[in-house]
Design a protein around this motif. Sequence first.
Motif, short mmCIF file in Angstrom:
data_model
loop_
_atom_site.label_atom_id
_atom_site.label_comp_id
_atom_site.label_asym_id
_atom_site.label_seq_id
_atom_site.Cartn_x
_atom_site.Cartn_y
_atom_site.Cartn_z
N UNK A 114 8.75 -1.25 6.94
CA UNK A 114 7.98 -0.21 7.17
C UNK A 114 6.58 -0.70 7.42
N UNK A 115 5.69 -1.41 6.74
CA UNK A 115 4.47 -1.69 6.99
C UNK A 115 4.45 -2.54 8.20
N UNK A 130 -3.51 -10.60 8.58
CA UNK A 130 -4.78 -9.96 7.66
C UNK A 130 -4.33 -8.65 7.01
N UNK A 131 -3.75 -7.79 7.84
CA UNK A 131 -3.54 -6.30 7.46
C UNK A 131 -2.35 -6.35 6.42
N UNK A 132 -1.31 -6.97 6.96
CA UNK A 132 -0.24 -7.30 6.12
C UNK A 132 -0.46 -7.91 4.76
N UNK A 133 -1.11 -9.22 4.73
CA UNK A 133 -1.67 -9.91 3.68
C UNK A 133 -2.46 -8.81 2.71
N UNK A 162 -2.10 -5.42 2.55
CA UNK A 162 -1.14 -4.52 2.10
C UNK A 162 -0.36 -5.22 0.97
N UNK A 163 0.18 -6.17 1.09
CA UNK A 163 0.90 -6.97 0.13
C UNK A 163 0.23 -7.11 -1.27
N UNK A 176 1.00 -6.90 -5.79
CA UNK A 176 1.12 -8.06 -6.60
C UNK A 176 0.81 -7.77 -7.93
N UNK A 177 1.73 -8.17 -8.95
CA UNK A 177 1.41 -7.68 -10.15
C UNK A 177 0.57 -8.74 -10.97
#
Length: 170
Positions: free
Chosen positions: A75-76, A159-162, A164-165, A169-170
């Motif tokens: 999706x992202x 960078x955008x996907x990084x 959002x990920x 992150x927990x």
Amino acid sequence: MLSTRAQILAAARRLFVQQGYQHTSVREIAEQLGMTKTAVLYHFPTKADILAAVAEPFLADMAAALDGVTSREEVFAGIVDVYLRHRTLLRDNVMHDLALLAQAPTVSRFRDLMFQANRLAAGPDPTLRDKVRAAQAIAALSDPVIAHADEPADELRAEVLRGVSRLYAE
């Protein structure tokens, strides 16, 4: 050679960027092409129809990007790819003239696609936390693309996907 319809859309888009949607008349679009206003209105009965046609490829690509996805990462990635493909539309037309968003069918379709993206990103049987995080992630995809539209697409995408990920992150 572009079709008459494509020429009208190209001229309209240029004028919308230069002057804004509200300050561009159908007559001016026609004059840019050496046509009559009636000739333009034959292809697009109203100026709003021209604006909707300018937005259509973006909306169609967004619908296609969401079709058949099976993970939030898809999706992202799909959404950011659409934003990158249409970044000049988003930067030049949406940010400079919010009239694009005021056209009822256009905004309704975009809203529905964003709700679909949020549901897909939240996953099956989502908790409130899942829903909120998905909404935050979806919302975080557009602004960097618009704000940094002139950056190299592959670097901007990464960078955008990084970013959002990091929400996950927990």
